[in-house]
Design an enzyme around this catalytic site. Structure first.
Site, PDB file in Angstrom:
ATOM      1  N   GLY A  87       0.771  -1.245   0.000  1.00 15.24           N
ATOM      2  CA  GLY A  87       0.000   0.000   0.000  1.00 15.24           C
ATOM      3  C   GLY A  87       0.794   1.281   0.000  1.00 15.24           C
ATOM      4  O   GLY A  87       0.203   2.358  -0.158  1.00 15.24           O
ATOM      5  N   GLU A 142       3.959  -6.544   1.847  1.00 15.09           N
ATOM      6  CA  GLU A 142       3.620  -6.962   0.465  1.00 15.09           C
ATOM      7  C   GLU A 142       3.542  -5.771  -0.485  1.00 15.09           C
ATOM      8  O   GLU A 142       2.490  -5.485  -1.040  1.00 15.09           O
ATOM      9  CB  GLU A 142       2.240  -7.633   0.461  1.00 15.09           C
ATOM     10  CG  GLU A 142       2.071  -8.806   1.377  1.00 15.09           C
ATOM     11  CD  GLU A 142       0.605  -9.246   1.491  1.00 15.09           C
ATOM     12  OE1 GLU A 142      -0.298  -8.519   1.036  1.00 15.09           O
ATOM     13  OE2 GLU A 142       0.378 -10.308   2.051  1.00 15.09           O
ATOM     14  N   PRO A 143       4.623  -5.041  -0.674  1.00 16.00           N
ATOM     15  CA  PRO A 143       4.544  -3.870  -1.542  1.00 16.00           C
ATOM     16  C   PRO A 143       4.498  -4.247  -3.022  1.00 16.00           C
ATOM     17  O   PRO A 143       5.144  -5.209  -3.439  1.00 16.00           O
ATOM     18  CB  PRO A 143       5.854  -3.142  -1.239  1.00 16.00           C
ATOM     19  CG  PRO A 143       6.784  -4.243  -0.860  1.00 16.00           C
ATOM     20  CD  PRO A 143       5.978  -5.290  -0.179  1.00 16.00           C
ATOM     21  N   GLY A 144       3.741  -3.517  -3.769  1.00 12.88           N
ATOM     22  CA  GLY A 144       3.708  -3.699  -5.223  1.00 12.88           C
ATOM     23  C   GLY A 144       4.108  -2.388  -5.878  1.00 12.88           C
ATOM     24  O   GLY A 144       5.230  -2.217  -6.369  1.00 12.88           O
ATOM     25  N   ARG A 145       3.178  -1.448  -5.810  1.00 13.81           N
ATOM     26  CA  ARG A 145       3.371  -0.162  -6.484  1.00 13.81           C
ATOM     27  C   ARG A 145       4.674   0.529  -6.083  1.00 13.81           C
ATOM     28  O   ARG A 145       5.370   1.091  -6.922  1.00 13.81           O
ATOM     29  CB  ARG A 145       2.198   0.756  -6.093  1.00 13.81           C
ATOM     30  CG  ARG A 145       2.157   2.086  -6.806  1.00 13.81           C
ATOM     31  CD  ARG A 145       1.106   2.986  -6.150  1.00 13.81           C
ATOM     32  NE  ARG A 145      -0.132   2.298  -5.929  1.00 13.81           N
ATOM     33  CZ  ARG A 145      -1.159   2.310  -6.764  1.00 13.81           C
ATOM     34  NH1 ARG A 145      -1.075   2.979  -7.876  1.00 13.81           N
ATOM     35  NH2 ARG A 145      -2.265   1.656  -6.468  1.00 13.81           N
ATOM     36  N   CYS A 200     -12.748   3.000 -28.181  1.00 14.64           N
ATOM     37  CA  CYS A 200     -14.102   3.551 -28.340  1.00 14.64           C
ATOM     38  C   CYS A 200     -14.860   3.544 -27.025  1.00 14.64           C
ATOM     39  O   CYS A 200     -15.829   2.798 -26.848  1.00 14.64           O
ATOM     40  CB  CYS A 200     -14.844   2.764 -29.404  1.00 14.64           C
ATOM     41  SG  CYS A 200     -14.020   2.939 -30.976  1.00 14.64           S
TER      42      CYS A 200
HETATM   43  N1  PLP Z   1      -1.319  -7.187  -0.858  1.00 13.84           N
HETATM   44  C1  PLP Z   1      -2.594  -7.356  -1.212  1.00 13.84           C
HETATM   45  C2  PLP Z   1      -3.388  -8.406  -0.530  1.00 13.84           C
HETATM   46  C3  PLP Z   1      -3.167  -6.558  -2.215  1.00 13.84           C
HETATM   47  O1  PLP Z   1      -4.441  -6.734  -2.559  1.00 13.84           O
HETATM   48  C4  PLP Z   1      -2.359  -5.566  -2.847  1.00 13.84           C
HETATM   49  C5  PLP Z   1      -2.911  -4.690  -3.878  1.00 13.84           C
HETATM   50  O2  PLP Z   1      -4.061  -4.578  -4.130  1.00 13.84           O
HETATM   51  C6  PLP Z   1      -1.027  -5.445  -2.464  1.00 13.84           C
HETATM   52  C7  PLP Z   1      -0.533  -6.265  -1.461  1.00 13.84           C
HETATM   53  C8  PLP Z   1      -0.100  -4.445  -3.102  1.00 13.84           C
HETATM   54  O3  PLP Z   1      -0.525  -3.156  -2.921  1.00 13.84           O
HETATM   55  P1  PLP Z   1       0.401  -1.955  -3.368  1.00 13.84           P
HETATM   56  O4  PLP Z   1       0.702  -2.141  -4.798  1.00 13.84           O
HETATM   57  O5  PLP Z   1      -0.424  -0.752  -3.128  1.00 13.84           O
HETATM   58  O6  PLP Z   1       1.610  -1.983  -2.525  1.00 13.84           O
END
Ligand code: PLP
Length: 426
Positions: free
Chosen positions: A237, A272-275, A341
């Site tokens: 997050g 659990e970082p993604g973004r 479209c």
């Molecule tokens: N963990 C869980 C369970 C998620 O659903 C998400 C994204 O929706 C993430 C981690 C990664 O979130 P972020 O990309 O904001 O760090």
């Protein structure tokens, strides 16, 4: 530095040179940016004895990019069999996989059980029962946490809030408390921890502090009721600065106010970082097909659309957009749209941009996360190329989907209908 003289660069590669090699639209990623972000996160959590970064594969799941994560000691947070298989294909270990997701299918659970993943983050009581039954039938054991929905407003866009009551994710503190006996009775899965994920693109550490405090109380409650856990997964997050004005997630406050609480818990901490890892490592490079003037407005019509990058259409995202070559200090006010479209197929409204002409190329910044991974083939556009840059080198990490790829599951099928006549007396 984004521009060398008037040329936009990524690491040491001038982007204008890439449009001569690759066909727009394409995504381009910086290896160094990914590695730098992983280093930052590692240092944020370094004072905790046992911390583990599980990169959220949904943010971007290209196998070459996952390889970079793995080389840098990062595990995976996955939400499907496909993501598990991608991570393993990239060379990752099953024991580094955390399996989240609200709708885990039986077949996916069986695969994960057989592979011996690190843990399941369970999102409902029926899911816990299902995993237990499957573990029993396979004669294996598995570890799991319950994903708690702490009812905390993450102060982010409402469509990327996941930790308030009414969201479909996780279970409430109340539900967990009501099911203590059931948890103790599950014979083939070990309840090792709690997890949470309260939203995405969060800017304030306070949100985590509030959520962690709720979970802390719950940990004490569990202890009083004979359950000792050893793991807390605080989710991802951490937001990035899409405005590019130095306003990213407040890690200073996180280090001061959240890390000490986590440390005190003396648990294994997972995040659990993604973004945060991939978001600003990527750009979408696109060509201006037309400059159209109507209704007092100027529209840049691009060859990239919401099929390539959906976040503007679905989350009102605002990304910086700049030309690959700055030809003039003069600016023009434009709406920037794709070819799809749909009325929502826009990247920007009333945006000042350095003067551009038809046929010029522009970059949509910070599209590394939830960009290519969310893209689709709407309007029968094929999935685009992805390119990785490292220092002064570049390489293709996903080729463009061909028309034959696009239709291959629709041809050479049986040419007759299957009979489904209703049988009255069955
Ligand atoms: N963990 C869980 C369970 C998620 O659903 C998400 C994204 O929706 C993430 C981690 C990664 O979130 P972020 O990309 O904001 O760090």
């Amino acid at each position: 530095m984004l521009y060398k003289e008037n040329f936009l660069v990524i690491e040491n590669v001038i982007l204008k040179d890439l449009v001569e090699v690759y066909q727009t639209p394409f995504y381009v990623y910086s290896k160094k940016s990914i590695e730098d972000k992983i280093k930052i996160l590692k240092s944020v959590f370094s004072s905790i004895d046992n911390s583990f970064i599980a990169y959220s594969v949904k943010a971007e799941s290209n196998i070459s990019l996952l390889k970079i994560m793995i080389e840098n000691g990062v595990g995976a947070d996955v939400v499907s069999l496909g993501e598990i298989r991608r991570f393993i294909k990239a060379g990752g270990k099953a024991s580094d996989i955390v399996f989240s997701g609200v709708g885990k299918k039986e077949s996916d659970i069986i695969y994960a059980l057989k592979a011996s993943i690190k843990q399941f983050n369970v999102e409902s009581i029926p899911e816990a029962l299902r995993i237990n039954n499957l573990a029993l039938s396979l004669n294996v054991r598995a570890k799991y946490s319950f994903r708690i929905n702490p009812n905390i407003d993450a102060h982010t866009h409402k469509k990327i809030t996941t930790g308030t009551h009414g969201d479909k994710f996780g279970i409430s503190v109340q539900t967990l408390k009501e099911n203590i006996d059931l948890i103790k009775s599950l014979s083939n899965i070990d309840f090792i921890g709690l997890s949470m994920h309260i939203g995405s693109q969060i800017m304030s550490a306070d949100v985590y502090m509030n959520a962690v405090n709720i979970v802390k109380e719950l940990i004490s409650y569990l202890k009083e009721n004979g359950i000792n856990i050893d793991t807390l997964d605080i989710g991802g997050g951490y937001g990035i600065d899409y405005t590019r004005k130095d306003n990213g997630f407040d890690f200073d406050s996180f280090k001061t106010n959240v890390i000490p609480i986590l440390k005190d818990l003396k648990l294994n901490i997972i995040t659990e970082p993604g973004r945060f890892i991939i978001g600003d490592a990527g750009m979408l490079i696109t060509r201006i097909e037309y400059i159209k003037k109507e209704w007092g407005k100027t529209y840049l019509i691009l060859d990239a659309g919401m099929n390539n990058y959906m976040r503007t259409a679905i989350y009102d995202a605002r990304n910086q957009i700049k030309p690959l070559i700055i030809k003039s200090d003069n600016t023009m006010k434009v709406d920037i749209a794709g070819p799809i479209c749909e009325s929502t197929d826009f990247f920007a409204y009333d945006r000042e941009i350095n003067y551009v002409d038809e046929g010029d190329y522009i970059a949509i910044f910070d599209t590394g996360a939830y960009g290519a991974s969310m893209s689709n083939t709407y309007n029968s556009h094929t999935l685009c190329e992805q390119v990785l840059v490292s220092e002064n080198k570049h390489k293709l990490i996903r080729s463009r989907q061909t028309f034959d790829d696009l239709i291959k599951n629709e041809i050479n099928l049986q040419d007759h209908f299957l009979d489904n006549t209703y049988k009255e007396n069955l």
